[in-house]
Design an enzyme around this catalytic site. Structure first.
Site, short mmCIF file in Angstrom:
data_model
loop_
_atom_site.label_atom_id
_atom_site.label_comp_id
_atom_site.label_asym_id
_atom_site.label_seq_id
_atom_site.Cartn_x
_atom_site.Cartn_y
_atom_site.Cartn_z
N HIS A 1 55.62 40.67 34.46
CA HIS A 1 56.71 39.16 34.12
C HIS A 1 55.42 38.17 33.53
CE1 HIS A 1 54.72 37.56 37.96
NE2 HIS A 1 54.14 38.35 37.82
N SER B 1 51.42 43.60 34.70
CA SER B 1 52.97 43.57 34.80
C SER B 1 53.68 43.01 34.25
CB SER B 1 52.27 42.53 36.27
OG SER B 1 53.75 41.84 36.50
N ASN C 1 42.57 34.88 35.36
CA ASN C 1 43.74 34.79 35.72
C ASN C 1 43.59 32.63 35.52
OD1 ASN C 1 42.80 35.56 38.15
ND2 ASN C 1 44.71 34.56 39.55
N GLY D 1 52.10 44.32 39.24
CA GLY D 1 50.33 44.12 38.98
C GLY D 1 49.71 44.95 40.84
N CYS E 1 49.13 32.61 43.04
CA CYS E 1 48.96 32.87 45.21
C CYS E 1 48.33 31.64 46.06
CB CYS E 1 48.60 33.68 45.29
SG CYS E 1 48.79 35.13 43.28
N1 PLP Z 1 45.80 40.64 39.01
C1 PLP Z 1 46.45 39.32 38.60
C2 PLP Z 1 45.18 39.06 37.30
C3 PLP Z 1 47.23 38.22 38.30
O1 PLP Z 1 47.09 37.73 37.86
C4 PLP Z 1 48.19 38.64 39.20
C5 PLP Z 1 49.66 37.97 39.02
O2 PLP Z 1 49.03 36.31 39.09
C6 PLP Z 1 48.58 40.11 39.34
C7 PLP Z 1 47.61 41.12 39.51
C8 PLP Z 1 49.56 40.94 40.61
O3 PLP Z 1 50.90 40.92 39.95
P1 PLP Z 1 51.80 40.99 40.27
O4 PLP Z 1 52.26 39.32 40.58
O5 PLP Z 1 52.62 41.89 39.60
O6 PLP Z 1 52.16 41.19 41.69
#
Ligand code: PLP
Length: 414
Positions: free
Chosen positions: A201, A199, A151, A71, A344
């Protein structure tokens, strides 16, 4: 002690079918897809099969799908790629205040490169107000980036409406569908998006692989130069095992979507009702979550996915007079995995930017945990989680001086 995993928005367990499909690629099927002999060309064919599976899952064509590392890369590619297309010009992006940091931090870094970003605000349920879009567009605006579902709260955003407005003004539209893909139906043609990030995972696939949909005819410069992989747009030897794993996960997600959706939502609603009912001074953050008294039947099956405004597994809940990280730590001691915000930013000690944008009062926002349920969870796990959360909240409140004062004054109303 058996672990209860309730952080599926952070990552999901790799499905057994996915692991099984991937294993041979680390043993006998190790050929490089760019090689001209059999074990290479076969890998290339297998990658192309996955491209078709992914394309079908969002109603796209295979040549509109580009494999990436996930992502974050897909999001960065769109934002930085568009910037490169307009090099030496001032341009504007419109995004929202609740985007993932893969978007927000990318926009921050693009400030130094003459990209001015404005952020759309959200309502108290965490849904972007589309009527703000047109007010935010200027002659310099070239891109709107709006996530499909948030998220932290699971709030599903009005992507189709936003796309429509962008089309009227000839502005490109990107959606970060990392949380939504594999969980709710997505259709790039129906919605009208130009770019979509996902993404693996987050839907039962491996980490470090994802894809970007780029609508045919849309010019997005390459971000990674090198060999000619991914139609010359994203160089680097393909992560064959990862791509194959993602393909299996995507196929299963589409096949099981309705069944999983209902099962997960039923578990979530059951836990939500229990927590709200049993723990005073608590509230849900997100769509349909503003009241303590909302009632529903745990067993009901008449769910219309297309009208739901929240992803099925998300439960973002605040408890007054406690600290979310302390609660998450107590749950961890009992083998229950939850997060205090997006994975994160958890642990950073700050109040989530999403709850801030929703104007959740700080005394509630600070006492928030995010529970995200997945297909392998059980009703028994919901019961144990509810009991442990209740016990832990009571314990933390007993230590809180402000709760003691509050209790003395209002105990008859709790
Ligand atoms: N965008 C959203 C809405 C997400 O929830 C996340 C990961 O939590 C990402 C982007 C980042 O994805 P990746 O972990 O594959 O880099």
């Amino acid at each position: 002690m058996a672990v209860i995993y309730l952080d599926h928005a952070a990552t999901t367990p790799v499905l057994p079918e996915v692991l099984e499909a991937m294993e041979p690629y680390y043993k006998e099927k190790y050929g490089n897809p760019s090689s001209s002999y059999g074990t290479g060309t076969k890998r290339k064919e297998e990658i192309e099969e996955v491209r078709k599976v992914i394309a079908d899952s969002i109603n796209a064509s295979p040549h509109e799908i580009y494999f990436t590392s996930g992502g974050t890369e897909s999001d960065n590619w769109v934002l930085k790629g568009i910037r490169n297309r307009y090099i030496n010009k001032n341009i504007g992006y419109v995004t929202s205040s609740i985007e993932h940091h893969a978007i927000l931090h990318c926009c921050d870094s693009l400030k130094q490169e003459n990209v001015l970003t404005t952020q759309l605000q959200v309502d108290e349920q965490g849904i972007v107000c589309t009527d703000q879009i047109e007010n935010n567009l200027t002659d310099d605006t070239v891109l709107v980036s709006l996530m499909y579902a948030n998220n932290e709260t699971g709030a599903i955003q009005p992507v189709k409406k936003a796309c429509y407005l962008c089309k009227e003004h000839n502005i490109l539209f990107h959606t970060d569908a990392v949380q939504a893909y594999g969980h709710i139906p997505l259709d790039v043609k129906e919605d009208g998006v130009d770019f979509l990030s996902a993404s693996a995972h987050k839907f039962g696939g491996p980490k470090g692989v994802g894809f970007l949909y780029i609508r045919e005819g849309t010019d997005l410069p390459a971000m990674i130069d090198g060999g000619g992989q991914e139609y010359g747009k994203r160089a680097g030897t393909e992560n064959v095992a990862g791509i194959v794993g993602m393909g299996v996960a995507a196929g299963l997600a589409v096949k099981r979507m309705e069944e999983d959706y209902k099962k997960i939502k039923r578990l979530r609603d059951y836990l939500e009702r229990k927590l709200l009912h049993e723990i005073p001074l608590s509230r849900i953050n997100g769509p349909f979550g503003m009241s303590r008294s909302r009632s529903f039947e745990p067993g009901r099956d008449d769910i219309d996915i297309s009208t739901e405004k929240r992803l099925p597994g998300h439960l973002n809940i605040s408890f007054q007079f406690i600290h979310g990280p302390e609660l998450a730590a107590l749950l961890d001691q009992e083998g229950i995995c939850v997060s205090t915000g997006s994975a994160c930013s958890s642990g950073s000690g700050n109040i989530s930017h999403v709850l801030e944008a929703m104007q959740v009062p700080w005394e509630l926002a600070g006492g928030t945990i995010r529970i995200t349920i997945g297909r392998e969870n059980t009703p028994e796990e919901m019961d144990r989680t509810a009991a442990v959360v209740r016990k832990s909240v009571e314990y933390l409140r007993k230590k809180s001086i402000s709760y003691e004062d509050f209790y003395l004054a209002y105990s008859d109303r709790l």
